[in-house]
Design a protein around this motif. Structure first.
Motif, PDB file in Angstrom:
ATOM      1  N   SER A  59      16.568 -13.543  -6.889  1.00 49.74           N
ATOM      2  CA  SER A  59      15.446 -14.296  -7.450  1.00 49.74           C
ATOM      3  C   SER A  59      14.134 -13.903  -6.782  1.00 49.74           C
ATOM      4  CB  SER A  59      15.684 -15.798  -7.286  1.00 49.74           C
ATOM      5  OG  SER A  59      16.795 -16.221  -8.030  1.00 49.74           O
ATOM      6  N   ILE A  60      14.193 -13.676  -5.473  1.00 48.69           N
ATOM      7  CA  ILE A  60      12.991 -13.277  -4.744  1.00 48.69           C
ATOM      8  C   ILE A  60      12.507 -11.920  -5.236  1.00 48.69           C
ATOM      9  CG2 ILE A  60      12.063 -12.669  -2.471  1.00 48.69           C
ATOM     10  CD1 ILE A  60      14.124 -14.656  -1.292  1.00 48.69           C
ATOM     11  N   VAL A  61      13.456 -10.981  -5.409  1.00 44.37           N
ATOM     12  CA  VAL A  61      13.101  -9.652  -5.908  1.00 44.37           C
ATOM     13  C   VAL A  61      12.472  -9.755  -7.293  1.00 44.37           C
ATOM     14  CG1 VAL A  61      14.022  -7.451  -6.719  1.00 44.37           C
ATOM     15  CG2 VAL A  61      14.809  -8.412  -4.545  1.00 44.37           C
ATOM     16  N   ASP A  62      13.099 -10.524  -8.174  1.00 48.93           N
ATOM     17  CA  ASP A  62      12.581 -10.681  -9.533  1.00 48.93           C
ATOM     18  C   ASP A  62      11.179 -11.275  -9.518  1.00 48.93           C
ATOM     19  OD1 ASP A  62      14.901  -9.639 -10.580  1.00 48.93           O
ATOM     20  OD2 ASP A  62      15.800 -11.584 -11.055  1.00 48.93           O
ATOM     21  N   ARG A  63      10.968 -12.217  -8.603  1.00 45.33           N
ATOM     22  CA  ARG A  63       9.662 -12.879  -8.516  1.00 45.33           C
ATOM     23  C   ARG A  63       8.584 -11.886  -8.074  1.00 45.33           C
ATOM     24  NH1 ARG A  63       8.310 -18.414  -9.021  1.00 45.33           N
ATOM     25  NH2 ARG A  63       6.235 -18.740  -8.159  1.00 45.33           N
ATOM     26  N   LEU A  98      14.866  -6.301   0.771  1.00 46.22           N
ATOM     27  CA  LEU A  98      14.242  -5.015   1.061  1.00 46.22           C
ATOM     28  C   LEU A  98      15.112  -3.835   0.637  1.00 46.22           C
ATOM     29  CD1 LEU A  98      12.678  -5.724   4.576  1.00 46.22           C
ATOM     30  CD2 LEU A  98      11.540  -5.724   2.348  1.00 46.22           C
ATOM     31  N   ALA A  99      16.422  -4.052   0.549  1.00 46.00           N
ATOM     32  CA  ALA A  99      17.339  -2.980   0.140  1.00 46.00           C
ATOM     33  C   ALA A  99      17.438  -2.838  -1.370  1.00 46.00           C
ATOM     34  CB  ALA A  99      18.735  -3.229   0.729  1.00 46.00           C
ATOM     35  N   SER A 100      16.858  -3.760  -2.088  1.00 48.75           N
ATOM     36  CA  SER A 100      16.940  -3.742  -3.552  1.00 48.75           C
ATOM     37  C   SER A 100      16.271  -2.495  -4.136  1.00 48.75           C
ATOM     38  CB  SER A 100      16.270  -4.997  -4.130  1.00 48.75           C
ATOM     39  OG  SER A 100      16.062  -4.868  -5.515  1.00 48.75           O
ATOM     40  N   GLN A 136      12.305  -1.452  -4.248  1.00 50.88           N
ATOM     41  CA  GLN A 136      11.875  -0.181  -3.681  1.00 50.88           C
ATOM     42  C   GLN A 136      11.126   0.669  -4.703  1.00 50.88           C
ATOM     43  OE1 GLN A 136      12.005   1.040  -0.537  1.00 50.88           O
ATOM     44  NE2 GLN A 136      12.749  -0.987   0.100  1.00 50.88           N
ATOM     45  N   ALA A 137      11.488   0.532  -5.975  1.00 49.90           N
ATOM     46  CA  ALA A 137      10.843   1.323  -7.025  1.00 49.90           C
ATOM     47  C   ALA A 137       9.369   0.976  -7.202  1.00 49.90           C
ATOM     48  CB  ALA A 137      11.593   1.139  -8.344  1.00 49.90           C
ATOM     49  N   VAL A 138       9.004  -0.280  -6.927  1.00 48.08           N
ATOM     50  CA  VAL A 138       7.614  -0.710  -7.133  1.00 48.08           C
ATOM     51  C   VAL A 138       6.851  -0.868  -5.821  1.00 48.08           C
ATOM     52  CG1 VAL A 138       8.311  -1.930  -9.230  1.00 48.08           C
ATOM     53  CG2 VAL A 138       8.123  -3.206  -7.084  1.00 48.08           C
ATOM     54  N   LEU A 139       7.529  -0.710  -4.675  1.00 53.21           N
ATOM     55  CA  LEU A 139       6.916  -1.010  -3.387  1.00 53.21           C
ATOM     56  C   LEU A 139       5.643  -0.210  -3.109  1.00 53.21           C
ATOM     57  CD1 LEU A 139       7.516  -3.058  -1.256  1.00 53.21           C
ATOM     58  CD2 LEU A 139       8.861  -1.363  -0.012  1.00 53.21           C
ATOM     59  N   PRO A 140       5.633   1.116  -3.285  1.00 50.51           N
ATOM     60  CA  PRO A 140       4.386   1.864  -3.022  1.00 50.51           C
ATOM     61  C   PRO A 140       3.227   1.371  -3.881  1.00 50.51           C
ATOM     62  CG  PRO A 140       6.246   3.369  -3.193  1.00 50.51           C
ATOM     63  CD  PRO A 140       6.739   2.027  -3.654  1.00 50.51           C
ATOM     64  N   GLY A 192       9.547  -8.388   8.443  1.00 48.22           N
ATOM     65  CA  GLY A 192      10.221  -9.162   7.409  1.00 48.22           C
ATOM     66  C   GLY A 192       9.741  -8.778   6.016  1.00 48.22           C
ATOM     67  N   LEU A 193       9.653  -9.764   5.140  1.00 46.72           N
ATOM     68  CA  LEU A 193       9.213  -9.504   3.771  1.00 46.72           C
ATOM     69  C   LEU A 193       7.727  -9.181   3.683  1.00 46.72           C
ATOM     70  CD1 LEU A 193      11.200 -12.116   1.626  1.00 46.72           C
ATOM     71  CD2 LEU A 193      11.734  -9.718   2.103  1.00 46.72           C
ATOM     72  N   ARG A 194       7.015  -9.384   4.783  1.00 49.21           N
ATOM     73  CA  ARG A 194       5.597  -9.029   4.777  1.00 49.21           C
ATOM     74  C   ARG A 194       5.404  -7.528   4.660  1.00 49.21           C
ATOM     75  NH1 ARG A 194       2.659 -13.325   8.798  1.00 49.21           N
ATOM     76  NH2 ARG A 194       3.982 -15.097   8.298  1.00 49.21           N
ATOM     77  N   THR A 195       6.459  -6.762   4.922  1.00 53.71           N
ATOM     78  CA  THR A 195       6.376  -5.317   4.750  1.00 53.71           C
ATOM     79  C   THR A 195       6.261  -4.941   3.277  1.00 53.71           C
ATOM     80  OG1 THR A 195       8.797  -5.122   4.767  1.00 53.71           O
ATOM     81  CG2 THR A 195       7.667  -4.878   6.868  1.00 53.71           C
ATOM     82  N   CYS A 196       6.463  -5.891   2.397  1.00 58.02           N
ATOM     83  CA  CYS A 196       6.231  -5.632   0.969  1.00 58.02           C
ATOM     84  C   CYS A 196       4.735  -5.466   0.705  1.00 58.02           C
ATOM     85  CB  CYS A 196       6.758  -6.783   0.109  1.00 58.02           C
ATOM     86  SG  CYS A 196       8.556  -6.970   0.130  1.00 58.02           S
ATOM     87  N   LEU A 197       3.913  -6.034   1.586  1.00 54.40           N
ATOM     88  CA  LEU A 197       2.466  -6.003   1.404  1.00 54.40           C
ATOM     89  C   LEU A 197       1.822  -4.830   2.123  1.00 54.40           C
ATOM     90  CD1 LEU A 197       1.855  -9.811   2.047  1.00 54.40           C
ATOM     91  CD2 LEU A 197       2.301  -8.683  -0.143  1.00 54.40           C
ATOM     92  N   TYR A 198       2.429  -4.378   3.227  1.00 52.97           N
ATOM     93  CA  TYR A 198       1.875  -3.298   4.026  1.00 52.97           C
ATOM     94  C   TYR A 198       2.942  -2.268   4.356  1.00 52.97           C
ATOM     95  CZ  TYR A 198      -2.112  -6.319   5.117  1.00 52.97           C
ATOM     96  OH  TYR A 198      -3.219  -7.110   5.027  1.00 52.97           O
TER      97      TYR A 198
END
Length: 328
Positions: A45-49, A93-95, A99-103, A291-297
């Motif tokens: 759910s977190i990934v989808d969000r 983070l392993a999803s 990972q496809a949209v992270l950059p 943590g999940l803040r690495t999604c932002l940076y």
């Protein structure tokens, strides 16, 4: 994450100020932007969000502060900054989907933060005198957090053997250099209140803002002037972080902002370049996220980061301090 955290604060508190595009427009609901909260610990759910928010952000033609961007980034930061168990974080983070949209997501966050900082810097610069500009500065959401963070970092520097840094370079200062401003204020207040005068009591603290973006430097320079801070105390240098033309040998401390460097390899190369231009014994403070803040940076991880530290140590320029935080 300074701007993004502020955006989250704006979203939650619905405060009025420069984040509002038109101060006179009526308050509207954000229900058309934000979705219902996810269940704690549900990695899927977190990934989808997060991916869904990324899709909405990609559809925007302008990332400047507005009702829509406030809501979207408030939702995104809430998802990424909520403390979750290690297993959930690892699964998210392993999803492959994430990972496809992270950059792209990290790039959008960087652009949006720059827009927000520029917006606030211009707003603060509208102050008619330094006192009014300072008052406007202090209305920035999380300004108090910056003051607390600055004092925490100064304490960390002292624990590493540097009691009172005289000259600091902040690489990646951006259009709204809150950390340098708070550092200068804290160092000057400390010098005034200290019972033991500094050895070079005639020389006050000096901070150099470094950024490769000429526009950011221009906005920041105007802001500093409006605040009544002399160039002798807080100056600017426009150039890339790894520019060989800028000597850092006179600096006691060099900060490397979290937004400097897009990839892990680039961050390592920049850190090595900066260290090579510092004098032995000076401190390099590298800001990062976790943590999940690495999604932002983007963030350096694992073996490669250890190799970077080892190279710095072998070069006789010790990486003696690395403060983990999420502010510019």
């Amino acid at each position: 994450m300074s701007g993004l955290l502020a955006w989250a604060g704006v979203f939650r508190e619905k405060a009025r100020g420069p984040h509002t595009l038109t101060s006179g427009e009526p308050e509207k609901s954000c229900e058309h932007v934000a979705c219902s909260p996810t269940s704690p610990g549900d990695a899927r759910s977190i990934v989808d969000r997060i991916v869904g928010i990324h899709t909405r952000l990609q559809d925007l033609t302008d990332l400047s502060p507005s009702e829509t961007t406030n809501c979207l980034f408030g939702d995104l930061v809430s998802q990424c900054c909520e403390i979750r168990d290690a297993k959930t974080v690892s699964q998210v983070l392993a999803s492959c989907k994430l990972q496809a949209v992270l950059p792209s997501l990290q790039s959008v966050c960087s652009q949006a933060e720059s827009c927000l900082e520029s917006h606030w810097a211009r707003h603060i610069s509208q102050g008619q005198d330094p006192a009014e500009a300072q008052r406007l500065l202090e209305t920035f959401p999380y300004y108090g957090n910056y003051e607390e963070l600055t004092r925490l970092e100064l304490c960390a520097l002292r624990s590493a053997g540097l009691d009172r840094p005289r000259k600091i370079a902040f690489v990646g200062s951006g259009p709204l250099p809150l950390t340098p401003i708070c550092l200068l204020k804290a160092l000057k207040e400390d010098a005034l209140s200290s019972r033991v005068p500094p050895k070079d009591h005639l020389q006050g603290p000096i901070i150099i803002n470094v950024d490769r973006d000429e526009k950011a430097i221009a906005i920041s320079s105007n802001l500093i002037s409006r605040l009544g801070i002399p160039k002798e105390e807080l100056d600017h240098y426009c150039g890339s972080a790894d520019s060989e033309s800028q000597s850092l040998t006179s600096c006691d401390v060099v900060y490397l902002a979290a937004l400097v460097g897009v990839t892990q390899l680039e961050k390592e190369q920049i850190a090595l370049s900066i260290a090579a231009r510092m004098r032995p014994g000076a401190l390099l403070v590298i800001r990062s996220s976790w943590g999940l803040r690495t999604c932002l940076y983007p963030v350096s991880r694992g073996r490669a980061r250890a190799v970077t530290i080892t190279r710095l140590m072998n070069a006789n320029i010790a990486l003696k301090l690395g403060v983990r935080c999420d502010h510019r």
